[in-house]
Design a protein around this motif. Structure first.
Motif, PDB file in Angstrom:
ATOM      1  N   TYR A 126      51.698 113.354  94.870  1.00  0.00           N
ATOM      2  CA  TYR A 126      51.335 111.978  95.204  1.00  0.00           C
ATOM      3  C   TYR A 126      50.875 111.202  93.972  1.00  0.00           C
ATOM      4  CZ  TYR A 126      50.646 114.774  99.437  1.00  0.00           C
ATOM      5  OH  TYR A 126      50.794 115.671 100.451  1.00  0.00           O
ATOM      6  N   ILE A 127      50.987 109.875  94.071  1.00  0.00           N
ATOM      7  CA  ILE A 127      50.345 108.957  93.132  1.00  0.00           C
ATOM      8  C   ILE A 127      49.467 108.039  93.969  1.00  0.00           C
ATOM      9  CG2 ILE A 127      50.664 107.148  91.408  1.00  0.00           C
ATOM     10  CD1 ILE A 127      53.437 108.392  90.839  1.00  0.00           C
ATOM     11  N   ASP A 128      48.147 108.134  93.777  1.00  0.00           N
ATOM     12  CA  ASP A 128      47.175 107.412  94.602  1.00  0.00           C
ATOM     13  C   ASP A 128      46.357 106.456  93.751  1.00  0.00           C
ATOM     14  OD1 ASP A 128      46.780 108.964  97.472  1.00  0.00           O
ATOM     15  OD2 ASP A 128      47.369 110.357  95.887  1.00  0.00           O
ATOM     16  N   TYR A 129      46.222 105.215  94.194  1.00  0.00           N
ATOM     17  CA  TYR A 129      45.240 104.290  93.639  1.00  0.00           C
ATOM     18  C   TYR A 129      44.064 104.235  94.621  1.00  0.00           C
ATOM     19  CZ  TYR A 129      48.867 102.527  90.445  1.00  0.00           C
ATOM     20  OH  TYR A 129      49.833 102.405  89.474  1.00  0.00           O
ATOM     21  N   LEU A 130      42.864 104.482  94.116  1.00  0.00           N
ATOM     22  CA  LEU A 130      41.667 104.514  94.952  1.00  0.00           C
ATOM     23  C   LEU A 130      40.740 103.359  94.599  1.00  0.00           C
ATOM     24  CD1 LEU A 130      40.708 108.316  94.573  1.00  0.00           C
ATOM     25  CD2 LEU A 130      42.441 107.303  96.071  1.00  0.00           C
ATOM     26  N   GLN A 131      40.148 102.745  95.619  1.00  0.00           N
ATOM     27  CA  GLN A 131      39.027 101.825  95.447  1.00  0.00           C
ATOM     28  C   GLN A 131      37.815 102.499  96.068  1.00  0.00           C
ATOM     29  OE1 GLN A 131      40.470  98.215  97.304  1.00  0.00           O
ATOM     30  NE2 GLN A 131      41.492  97.534  95.439  1.00  0.00           N
ATOM     31  N   ILE A 132      36.779 102.719  95.243  1.00  0.00           N
ATOM     32  CA  ILE A 132      35.635 103.528  95.624  1.00  0.00           C
ATOM     33  C   ILE A 132      34.366 102.690  95.516  1.00  0.00           C
ATOM     34  CG2 ILE A 132      34.368 105.655  95.126  1.00  0.00           C
ATOM     35  CD1 ILE A 132      36.869 106.778  93.846  1.00  0.00           C
ATOM     36  N   GLY A 133      33.492 102.787  96.501  1.00  0.00           N
ATOM     37  CA  GLY A 133      32.248 102.033  96.507  1.00  0.00           C
ATOM     38  C   GLY A 133      31.051 102.955  96.613  1.00  0.00           C
TER      39      GLY A 133
END
Length: 273
Positions: free
Chosen positions: A241-248
């Motif tokens: 996979y290629i994942d872009y994550l937005q983390i808070g």
């Protein structure tokens, strides 16, 4: 927001602000994408910004996907509880492209008031914003090493949890209101569409071992593009996979809120591009 800006800025100051808009690339010396795609990503960001600034619904609609998810982590003043709030647009003055590949991209958009992470997808040759995680742009110091390590650990809990069938690690990484979006194509028509799932299906799919992969085959690389204002923009490259994550940051824990991903075209059994 527009009324607030009108009260706090004169027309001349506003014109100066827009005139000072700059476009940058965080990986200018290493980027592998085309100038055309970078211009498309920036153009979508500008439609998002200028459409909101001038109340031009057509421009906003052109820049964002109709299924856009835009999130901010807020603290409820009465109880101190942190929650996700889904609302609003921001006025942007700087757009930085972090990464583009396989028809998805990530960027950062900053104004005097707001600090936005954008996830975008290329649909019918047009770049559209799919997910936004944002915070109020207040003075912020450099991210601590502890927070950087915690963000990386969250990303590893997500991807290693998936590959090892460890549902507890996966659950630990995710906010319960997570939105995970895959850019897919309909097998009959070939047209692109967004396939969206939530946290529970990720956790239960992990528990069922649907993504299991031997440790020596995972090829995991975690890259933190930006970490500021209690949010982070991260890329996870792995064998499948290629994942872009937005983390808070929720309390003292970092949780994945939005994901935009594609299958890795170089994965075993897949045709390479």
């Amino acid at each position: 927001m527009l009324r607030l800006l009108e009260r706090s800025m004169s027309c001349m100051a506003l014109a100066t602000l827009i005139g000072s808009l700059t476009v940058g690339s965080a990986l200018a010396q290493e980027k592998s994408w085309t100038e055309e795609d970078e211009a498309g990503v920036v153009g979508a960001g500008l439609d998002y910004m200028e459409g909101a600034l001038y109340a031009d619904a057509d421009r906003v609609g052109r820049g964002v996907h109709e299924e856009l998810t835009k999130v901010i982590v807020r603290t409820l003043p009465q109880t101190g509880t942190q929650m996700l709030s889904y609302n609003g647009y921001s006025m942007l003055v700087e757009i930085t492209v972090f990464d583009i590949g396989h028809d998805i991209a990530i960027a950062r958009a900053v104004s005097q008031l707001w600090y936005d992470y954008l996830q975008l997808a290329k649909i019918d040759d047009e770049w559209r914003i799919i997910n936004v995680l944002w915070a109020q742009n207040q003075p912020a110091g450099e991210a601590s090493e502890a927070d950087k390590q915690a963000v990386k650990n969250t990303a590893l809990d997500y991807i290693d949890g998936a590959y090892s069938g460890d549902a507890e690690r996966m659950a630990r990484a995710l906010h319960p209101e997570l939105t995970k979006v895959m850019l897919a194509r309909h097998p009959q028509t070939g047209r692109p569409f967004l396939n969206t799932i939530g946290a529970s299906i990720l956790v239960e799919g992990t528990r069922a071992g649907l993504g299991n992969l031997a440790e020596d085959e995972r090829e995991i690389d975690v890259e933190i593009f930006d970490l500021s204002h209690g949010i982070a923009s991260v890329k996870v490259y792995s064998a499948m996979y290629i994942d872009y994550l937005q983390i808070g940051k929720i309390g003292d824990e970092w949780k994945i809120i939005n994901v935009l991903w594609v299958p890795n075209p170089n994965a075993p059994g897949r045709d390479t591009e």
